[in-house]
Design a protein around this motif. Structure first.
Motif, PDB file in Angstrom:
ATOM      1  N   GLY A 105       0.812  -1.212   0.000  1.00 57.36           N
ATOM      2  CA  GLY A 105       0.000   0.000   0.000  1.00 57.36           C
ATOM      3  C   GLY A 105       0.843   1.258   0.000  1.00 57.36           C
ATOM      4  O   GLY A 105       0.555   2.226  -0.712  1.00 57.36           O
ATOM      5  N   LEU A 106       1.902   1.259   0.817  1.00 52.19           N
ATOM      6  CA  LEU A 106       2.790   2.426   0.863  1.00 52.19           C
ATOM      7  C   LEU A 106       3.532   2.585  -0.455  1.00 52.19           C
ATOM      8  O   LEU A 106       3.747   3.703  -0.934  1.00 52.19           O
ATOM      9  CB  LEU A 106       3.788   2.280   2.020  1.00 52.19           C
ATOM     10  N   SER A 107       3.914   1.465  -1.055  1.00 55.97           N
ATOM     11  CA  SER A 107       4.585   1.525  -2.358  1.00 55.97           C
ATOM     12  C   SER A 107       3.679   2.146  -3.414  1.00 55.97           C
ATOM     13  O   SER A 107       4.126   2.923  -4.253  1.00 55.97           O
ATOM     14  CB  SER A 107       5.010   0.114  -2.806  1.00 55.97           C
ATOM     15  N   ILE A 108       2.387   1.795  -3.374  1.00 55.89           N
ATOM     16  CA  ILE A 108       1.436   2.355  -4.330  1.00 55.89           C
ATOM     17  C   ILE A 108       1.362   3.867  -4.194  1.00 55.89           C
ATOM     18  O   ILE A 108       1.274   4.598  -5.185  1.00 55.89           O
ATOM     19  CB  ILE A 108       0.037   1.720  -4.121  1.00 55.89           C
ATOM     20  N   VAL A 109       1.420   4.353  -2.935  1.00 55.41           N
ATOM     21  CA  VAL A 109       1.380   5.791  -2.687  1.00 55.41           C
ATOM     22  C   VAL A 109       2.659   6.460  -3.174  1.00 55.41           C
ATOM     23  O   VAL A 109       2.629   7.562  -3.737  1.00 55.41           O
ATOM     24  CB  VAL A 109       1.172   6.064  -1.183  1.00 55.41           C
ATOM     25  N   LEU A 110       3.794   5.785  -2.995  1.00 59.14           N
ATOM     26  CA  LEU A 110       5.092   6.397  -3.309  1.00 59.14           C
ATOM     27  C   LEU A 110       5.483   6.274  -4.781  1.00 59.14           C
ATOM     28  O   LEU A 110       6.349   7.014  -5.241  1.00 59.14           O
ATOM     29  CB  LEU A 110       6.188   5.779  -2.438  1.00 59.14           C
ATOM     30  N   PHE A 111       4.887   5.343  -5.519  1.00 53.25           N
ATOM     31  CA  PHE A 111       5.218   5.210  -6.942  1.00 53.25           C
ATOM     32  C   PHE A 111       4.990   6.518  -7.709  1.00 53.25           C
ATOM     33  O   PHE A 111       5.859   6.941  -8.481  1.00 53.25           O
ATOM     34  CB  PHE A 111       4.411   4.085  -7.584  1.00 53.25           C
ATOM     35  N   PRO A 112       3.838   7.199  -7.534  1.00 53.73           N
ATOM     36  CA  PRO A 112       3.666   8.478  -8.230  1.00 53.73           C
ATOM     37  C   PRO A 112       4.692   9.523  -7.814  1.00 53.73           C
ATOM     38  O   PRO A 112       5.120  10.329  -8.641  1.00 53.73           O
ATOM     39  CB  PRO A 112       2.245   8.902  -7.815  1.00 53.73           C
ATOM     40  N   VAL A 113       5.093   9.490  -6.549  1.00 52.13           N
ATOM     41  CA  VAL A 113       6.126  10.426  -6.077  1.00 52.13           C
ATOM     42  C   VAL A 113       7.439  10.146  -6.790  1.00 52.13           C
ATOM     43  O   VAL A 113       8.115  11.064  -7.284  1.00 52.13           O
ATOM     44  CB  VAL A 113       6.305  10.311  -4.549  1.00 52.13           C
ATOM     45  N   ALA A 114       7.818   8.876  -6.845  1.00 56.75           N
ATOM     46  CA  ALA A 114       9.055   8.503  -7.532  1.00 56.75           C
ATOM     47  C   ALA A 114       9.000   8.888  -8.999  1.00 56.75           C
ATOM     48  O   ALA A 114       9.969   9.413  -9.567  1.00 56.75           O
ATOM     49  CB  ALA A 114       9.292   6.994  -7.389  1.00 56.75           C
ATOM     50  N   LEU A 115       7.854   8.621  -9.625  1.00 53.07           N
ATOM     51  CA  LEU A 115       7.686   8.958 -11.043  1.00 53.07           C
ATOM     52  C   LEU A 115       7.813  10.466 -11.254  1.00 53.07           C
ATOM     53  O   LEU A 115       8.449  10.923 -12.211  1.00 53.07           O
ATOM     54  CB  LEU A 115       6.325   8.466 -11.533  1.00 53.07           C
ATOM     55  N   GLY A 116       7.219  11.251 -10.357  1.00 47.14           N
ATOM     56  CA  GLY A 116       7.303  12.708 -10.463  1.00 47.14           C
ATOM     57  C   GLY A 116       8.725  13.217 -10.352  1.00 47.14           C
ATOM     58  O   GLY A 116       9.130  14.121 -11.087  1.00 47.14           O
ATOM     59  N   ILE A 117       9.508  12.624  -9.433  1.00 42.85           N
ATOM     60  CA  ILE A 117      10.907  13.044  -9.266  1.00 42.85           C
ATOM     61  C   ILE A 117      11.716  12.724 -10.515  1.00 42.85           C
ATOM     62  O   ILE A 117      12.527  13.534 -10.990  1.00 42.85           O
ATOM     63  CB  ILE A 117      11.530  12.365  -8.032  1.00 42.85           C
TER      64      ILE A 117
END
Length: 298
Positions: free
Chosen positions: A4-16
């Motif tokens: 679940g946390l990975s799902i939240v952080l994937f868009p953050v990683a993609l944005g960076i």
């Protein structure tokens, strides 16, 4: 790290990652399509049309179960990743062409990706399936691609010195975040991933090798130079697996762990195969030069 946390952080990683790409882009990179018209056209035709057809043939021949087949098609429809530019730089490809292709592909995929994925879902899972991509939802995901790129380009235009200083730190940060998030996601779905490797691993490897080969051979047969063909090969062979995984895992989009398996496997394999291809491609100009010298001497 939980799934679940990975799902939240994937868009953050993609944005960076996309912010880092934007810091390297200018408007001239989009205009460069005119500078390399043949290379851009051949690469886009390969990536948008040829590779999805080849991928379809591979998944049908392998008899993959429905979700894995859709995952492969999602991967095939995803644009090239920004890592292609790094590989192109390391192995003497035309980095400017890579940047141009990544920028153009990211825009075009906004329209082609949901079309290919929805057709794949209808073909492999069924038209009455609850799985599918709505254009407005896909646009929200691609906003995570286009908005950071636009911000990076704006910084590059108005603060070029600052953008130049930030390129390396942002690139390092994006790599670290991606590794952490991907590792967390893999740990969260390790049992499903281990089971999927046997089923889809060979297909992912074959598709990667075919992508790299076509990405180089098609431009060369069209009269495009070696450096531009190397850039095209990396652009076509190194897909944006992070974007594909984000779409597959996001509850608002496909929300299916099985569909995320092929992009996760491909995203691991492609870095090693691309490096091997790069070493071989880097030697090619020297071999060609030696052959021309021998021919002249004879």
């Amino acid at each position: 790290m939980s799934t679940g946390l990975s799902i939240v952080l994937f868009p953050v990683a993609l944005g960076i990652v996309m912010l880092g790409l934007g810091l390297t882009l200018t408007v001239d990179d989009f205009r460069r399509v005119v500078t390399y018209p043949r290379a851009v056209l051949v690469s886009l035709v390969c990536q948008m049309l040829v590779l999805p057809v080849i991928c379809l043939g591979l998944v049908v021949a392998a008899g993959l179960r429905a979700e894995l087949a859709v995952g492969m098609m999602l991967l095939a429809a995803s644009p090239g990743g920004s890592t292609a530019s790094l590989y192109s730089h390391l192995f003497k490809g035309n980095v400017a062409l890579n940047v141009t292709l990544t920028a153009v592909n990211s825009v075009l995929a906004l329209f082609t990706l949901p079309l290919i994925v929805n057709l794949s879902v209808a073909a492999f899972i069924g038209s009455d399936s609850s799985i599918g991509l709505q254009f407005d939802k896909v646009f929200q995901v691609f906003a995570l691609v286009l908005i950071p790129i636009s911000i990076g380009m704006a910084v590059r235009r108005h603060r070029p010195d600052f953008a130049a200083r930030m390129q390396r730190p942002v690139k390092i940060l994006s790599i670290v975040v991606l590794v952490v998030v991907l590792t967390g996601a893999v740990i969260g779905i390790k049992d499903e991933l281990a089971a999927a490797v046997g089923a889809v691993g060979l297909v992912a490897l074959l598709f990667n090798l075919v992508s790299l080969a076509i990405g180089y051979a098609a431009p060369r047969l069209s009269g495009v130079g070696h450096r531009e063909a190397v850039a095209s090969s990396f652009e076509i062979g190194i897909h944006n697996a992070t974007l594909a995984i984000t779409i597959a895992l996001s509850p608002a989009l496909l929300g299916n762990n099985d569909i995320a398996m092929p992009p996760a496997i491909y995203g691991t394999v492609m870095f090693f195969t691309a490096a091997v291809f790069g070493f071989v491609a880097a030697r090619r100009p020297h071999a060609d030069a030696t052959h021309r010298q021998r021919t002249t001497a004879a």
